[in-house]
Design an enzyme around this catalytic site. Sequence first.
Site, PDB file in Angstrom:
ATOM      1  N   CYS B  87       1.608  54.914 130.968  1.00 22.76           N
ATOM      2  CA  CYS B  87       1.578  54.429 129.576  1.00 22.76           C
ATOM      3  C   CYS B  87       0.246  53.772 129.231  1.00 22.76           C
ATOM      4  O   CYS B  87       0.018  53.414 128.080  1.00 22.76           O
ATOM      5  CB  CYS B  87       2.733  53.470 129.328  1.00 22.76           C
ATOM      6  SG  CYS B  87       4.323  54.181 129.779  1.00 22.76           S
ATOM      7  N   CYS B 204      14.969  48.696 122.458  1.00 22.14           N
ATOM      8  CA  CYS B 204      14.177  49.661 123.226  1.00 22.14           C
ATOM      9  C   CYS B 204      13.372  50.540 122.260  1.00 22.14           C
ATOM     10  O   CYS B 204      13.889  50.964 121.234  1.00 22.14           O
ATOM     11  CB  CYS B 204      15.089  50.575 124.047  1.00 22.14           C
ATOM     12  SG  CYS B 204      16.262  49.694 125.088  1.00 22.14           S
ATOM     13  N   HIS B 334       6.900  55.919 121.111  1.00 21.58           N
ATOM     14  CA  HIS B 334       6.108  55.803 122.336  1.00 21.58           C
ATOM     15  C   HIS B 334       5.734  57.176 122.868  1.00 21.58           C
ATOM     16  O   HIS B 334       6.438  57.729 123.699  1.00 21.58           O
ATOM     17  CB  HIS B 334       6.931  55.015 123.354  1.00 21.58           C
ATOM     18  CG  HIS B 334       6.192  54.680 124.605  1.00 21.58           C
ATOM     19  ND1 HIS B 334       4.822  54.673 124.693  1.00 21.58           N
ATOM     20  CD2 HIS B 334       6.642  54.301 125.831  1.00 21.58           C
ATOM     21  CE1 HIS B 334       4.463  54.331 125.929  1.00 21.58           C
ATOM     22  NE2 HIS B 334       5.551  54.103 126.628  1.00 21.58           N
TER      23      HIS B 334
END
Lengths: 147, 384
Positions: B87, B204, B334
């Site tokens: 990430c 989340c 994301h």
Amino acid sequence: MTTIERKTIPVMDGLWQLETDGKPHLLGSRCEACGEVFFPRKTLNFCMNCHKESLEEITFSGKGRVLMLTKVERQPAGGFYKGAVPYTYGIVQLDEGVNIFSQLIDEPALSNDERVEMVVVKLYEEEDNDVMTFKFKAEIIREGDKG
Amino acid sequence: MMGKNTQWKDVYVQGTSTTKWGFFPDVSASSMGSEAIVNALRDARTKWGEVEAVFAGSVYQGTASGHRVVGEIGFTGIPIVNVENACSSGATAFRLAYDSIRLGQYETVLAIGFEKMPRGPIPSTAFPGWQLAMGFNVQPANYALETMEYMRQYGATVEDFARVSVKNRRNGSLNPNARFQKEVSAEEVLQSAMIASPLRLLNCCPLADGAVAMVLTSKPESNRAIHVASSVLVSGVYGEESYQSGITASVQHYPSEGIVEKSARQAFEMAGYGPKDIDVVQAYDSMGPGELWDIEKLGFCARGTAPELLREGVFDLMGRLPVNTDGGLLSRGHPLGATALAQIHELVLQLRGEAGHRQVADPKLGLAHAMGAGPNSAVTILQR
């Protein structure tokens, strides 16, 4: 009539072995120089803390305490996990001084700091095999929990 | 050595561009990447022929994926470096681009992060196979353990974590590129589906596809160029837990400085500024609670005090220290390899005064922090 004999196999070789007390014990490494303890057993003789080639193999007592735990309610992504969902998952601090991730048998319910002990149980079935894993459960069966 | 070297060049972000974030089944990863590059070049008023190298971050795009992106624009003989660092891939590409200019190798280069999240089985090479088989690689579960520890140590509550989602989704509602542009209430967060106790669905971040590209240069050509005060990557310190990577803390040899603290300290030393100088922050909120301990570990407040400051509105758009002004990962989504560059993109917009309805008041210094499996911790400080 043919009977297919089911075999039990570990999820990975070398995580635990049967000891002379007849029970499975987790295997690890301990650094003779700095005292650091590792799980799983390190195949490379090199201490990640002090960088010396001074690791010895150890077996763990299988006892420790729960540091923290959570209940996973969803199937993990990726298709690698074939065990039951939901499952209880957390970190156990073994008495020998190392923290390890583990699934926990949460029946009866466990809480932080509770004493636990290691058991080997079925994780999932594949073809003729029962794939086994270590888990931790409450060390002492408490009154009223049995049956 | 982290100190200033008089031989080093000053580095600037001359141009930047992001795609929208979301699921785009009909658009390829390389199309998203090339779209971001062309728009970043336009924003920078830089010609493609002036770009001397490309640093391309992605996680799931496979072999030489940056070459495919560049190939859609046209090869010019320049080096293309593919970067995979979980990430933190985008921030790592940025760091390499920054260094290549700072050290005088190039004048103008491109950093890009792009991702199209795969459907179906996702191989996680950050965990060994037996840990995958035992269900240890569930990010919300590992964050849940860290969250339990945070609650135990500092008394934080699920209401505190819900407030992170409420704030970030409010900011995201002002970001036309965010995947989610709709606000949520604390009640909605607290009643959303349980994923791994105490984390619920709205704690989340969602996944998303997207790409960001940036032109970096030592020869800024307009006052829209933003100075890169520092860019730092720290990949692991021994003994600290990294729940993202399935690493537990050492019982006996816990480090005196954790990975986030170390990366922040190095970034502040390199920039010559401290936490008090920073006007706007993009923190790592892949899971809402993480934003709180991130703010603390980066040095903006004492451990355990972020929930109180959040309640007081300090991290709101109009607060003293706005955090995740574009909605963060919780709103944006994301796309792993692009996320960290998206954070830097938002800082550039804020520092230029081009952030539209989510613009904060007159920021001069901004900080972006990305975590990643491995573990990685990347801190970037930008200066108007």
